[in-house]
Design a protein around this motif. Structure first.
Motif, short mmCIF file in Angstrom:
data_model
loop_
_atom_site.label_atom_id
_atom_site.label_comp_id
_atom_site.label_asym_id
_atom_site.label_seq_id
_atom_site.Cartn_x
_atom_site.Cartn_y
_atom_site.Cartn_z
N ARG A 76 27.96 -26.35 -56.56
CA ARG A 76 26.78 -27.03 -56.00
C ARG A 76 27.27 -28.29 -55.29
O ARG A 76 27.99 -29.11 -55.87
CB ARG A 76 25.80 -27.39 -57.11
N ILE A 77 26.88 -28.43 -54.03
CA ILE A 77 27.35 -29.53 -53.19
C ILE A 77 26.17 -30.40 -52.77
O ILE A 77 25.17 -29.90 -52.25
CB ILE A 77 28.05 -28.99 -51.92
N HIS A 78 26.30 -31.70 -52.99
CA HIS A 78 25.31 -32.68 -52.52
C HIS A 78 26.02 -33.67 -51.60
O HIS A 78 27.08 -34.19 -51.96
CB HIS A 78 24.69 -33.45 -53.68
N VAL A 79 25.42 -33.95 -50.46
CA VAL A 79 25.94 -34.98 -49.56
C VAL A 79 24.80 -35.94 -49.27
O VAL A 79 23.69 -35.52 -48.89
CB VAL A 79 26.46 -34.37 -48.24
N LEU A 106 19.40 -37.59 -49.32
CA LEU A 106 20.10 -36.31 -49.33
C LEU A 106 20.13 -35.73 -47.92
O LEU A 106 19.09 -35.51 -47.30
CB LEU A 106 19.40 -35.33 -50.28
N ILE A 107 21.33 -35.48 -47.38
CA ILE A 107 21.45 -34.93 -46.03
C ILE A 107 22.04 -33.53 -46.02
O ILE A 107 21.99 -32.84 -45.00
CB ILE A 107 22.26 -35.86 -45.11
N ALA A 108 22.59 -33.09 -47.15
CA ALA A 108 23.09 -31.72 -47.25
C ALA A 108 23.03 -31.30 -48.71
O ALA A 108 23.34 -32.08 -49.61
CB ALA A 108 24.52 -31.61 -46.73
N ASP A 109 22.59 -30.06 -48.92
CA ASP A 109 22.50 -29.50 -50.27
C ASP A 109 22.83 -28.03 -50.13
O ASP A 109 22.18 -27.31 -49.35
CB ASP A 109 21.08 -29.70 -50.81
N ALA A 110 23.84 -27.56 -50.84
CA ALA A 110 24.31 -26.20 -50.61
C ALA A 110 24.95 -25.61 -51.85
O ALA A 110 25.33 -26.32 -52.79
CB ALA A 110 25.30 -26.17 -49.45
N ILE A 111 25.06 -24.30 -51.84
CA ILE A 111 25.95 -23.57 -52.74
C ILE A 111 27.17 -23.21 -51.92
O ILE A 111 27.04 -22.69 -50.81
CB ILE A 111 25.29 -22.29 -53.28
N GLU A 112 28.35 -23.48 -52.44
CA GLU A 112 29.58 -23.09 -51.75
C GLU A 112 30.36 -22.15 -52.68
O GLU A 112 30.60 -22.48 -53.84
CB GLU A 112 30.43 -24.30 -51.38
N VAL A 113 30.71 -20.98 -52.17
CA VAL A 113 31.40 -19.97 -52.96
C VAL A 113 32.83 -19.85 -52.47
O VAL A 113 33.08 -19.58 -51.28
CB VAL A 113 30.68 -18.60 -52.86
N GLY A 114 33.79 -20.06 -53.36
CA GLY A 114 35.20 -19.98 -53.00
C GLY A 114 36.04 -20.61 -54.09
O GLY A 114 35.51 -21.15 -55.08
N GLU A 115 37.34 -20.58 -53.92
CA GLU A 115 38.23 -21.11 -54.95
C GLU A 115 38.04 -22.61 -55.14
O GLU A 115 38.18 -23.14 -56.25
CB GLU A 115 39.68 -20.81 -54.61
N PHE A 116 37.73 -23.33 -54.03
CA PHE A 116 37.54 -24.77 -54.08
C PHE A 116 36.67 -25.15 -52.89
O PHE A 116 36.82 -24.58 -51.81
CB PHE A 116 38.89 -25.49 -54.01
#
Length: 280
Positions: free
Chosen positions: A115-118, A125-135
């Motif tokens: 879960r990514i918050h920027v 809050l200017i970005a909110d995302a799910i990021e899928v990957g090793e890192f």
């Protein structure tokens, strides 16, 4: 009292007047997977947009992004209630990351699902995302951007304050110059070397401070700090009593302890399918 002892047999161990053998206490806790507390189906029915985003995350896991890549699912178009539903479904895992003043990342209970918050300068809050990957690549960018290519130059220090730091610095310069994507991690284990406080201060000055701090809570704690040099990380392992048990400097893209392996992504796909299956 004799200053020598036999290697084995009677007299080889200290007796009462010599004191007791002391061993470092081992960690007593370990973080393990636990299924998040998912809402009842009637509650989930009111969060169809969130379930669609989770379906996208499942598809991303099944695609198994290659090392060095990730798949991002934007959540900023969801309302606060649906974003909270996503958070509840994913739970909170063992890796937490702060990248400067603007980026925060939290691994879910599903390894490789972040879960990514920027936030902006005003805290919005200017970005909110799910990021899928090793890192998460958004975090890696914060670690790499603005970093120097090699160690920083500093004023000469008194040689009396140093033991092995100049040799360690020379080794780092060589390994950083030779680093390329796919290069195996090169770790310098400071715990196995005689290093003084002056050595540590010298290396800290040569490396500088980075923007990213990672905490991995597994068997004890692992604290990872990016440095002011690209691809150089300071990694410290603590047991459950907060005693430093391993201190390393690693030259790599990202330390392995912070990354999800391909097998983790496959396992997370199975777990997320099981969770979402409750609502199908």
């Amino acid at each position: 009292m004799s200053i020598t002892r036999p290697l084995a047999g009677p007299g080889s161990q200290p007796d009462d007047e010599d004191g007791e053998l002391a061993f470092m206490e081992l960690p007593k806790g370990m973080a393990t997977f636990s299924m998040p507390q998912i809402p009842e189906p009637d509650v989930a029915a009111a969060h169809a947009p969130a379930l669609e985003k989770l379906d996208e995350a499942l598809a991303a896991l099944r695609a198994a992004p290659a090392p060095g890549t990730s798949i991002t699912i934007d959540l900023l178009d969801l309302d606060a209630g649906n974003r909270a539903f996503v958070d509840q479904m994913l739970g909170e895992g063992e890796v937490s990351i702060v990248a400067g003043a603007h980026v925060q990342a939290q691994e879910s209970v599903l390894a490789g699902v972040w879960r990514i918050h920027v936030v902006g300068n005003d805290g919005a809050l200017i970005a909110d995302a799910i990021e899928v990957g090793e890192f998460p690549l958004s975090v890696l960018a914060a670690a790499q951007d603005g970093g120097a290519a090699s160690l920083h130059a500093i004023e000469t220090v008194a040689e009396d304050d140093l033991m092995n730091a100049p040799a360690i610095a020379a080794e780092l310069v060589d390994k950083l110059a030779a680093f390329a994507p796919g290069t195996p991690t090169h770790a310098i284990n400071l715990s196995l070397l005689p290093v003084s406080d002056g050595d540590l201060a010298y290396l800290d000055a040569r490396l500088g401070q980075g923007a990213v701090t990672i905490l991995s809570r597994g068997y004890g704690n692992c604290r990872i700090s990016s440095t002011g040099v690209r691809n150089a990380w300071w990694v410290r392992y603590f047991n459950s009593r907060e005693i430093l048990i391993l201190n390393t400097i690693e030259v790599c893209r990202v330390p392995d302890v912070a990354c999800a392996a391909r097998e983790d992504l496959e396992d997370s796909a199975d777990r997320l399918a099981e969770i979402l299956g409750v609502y199908r």
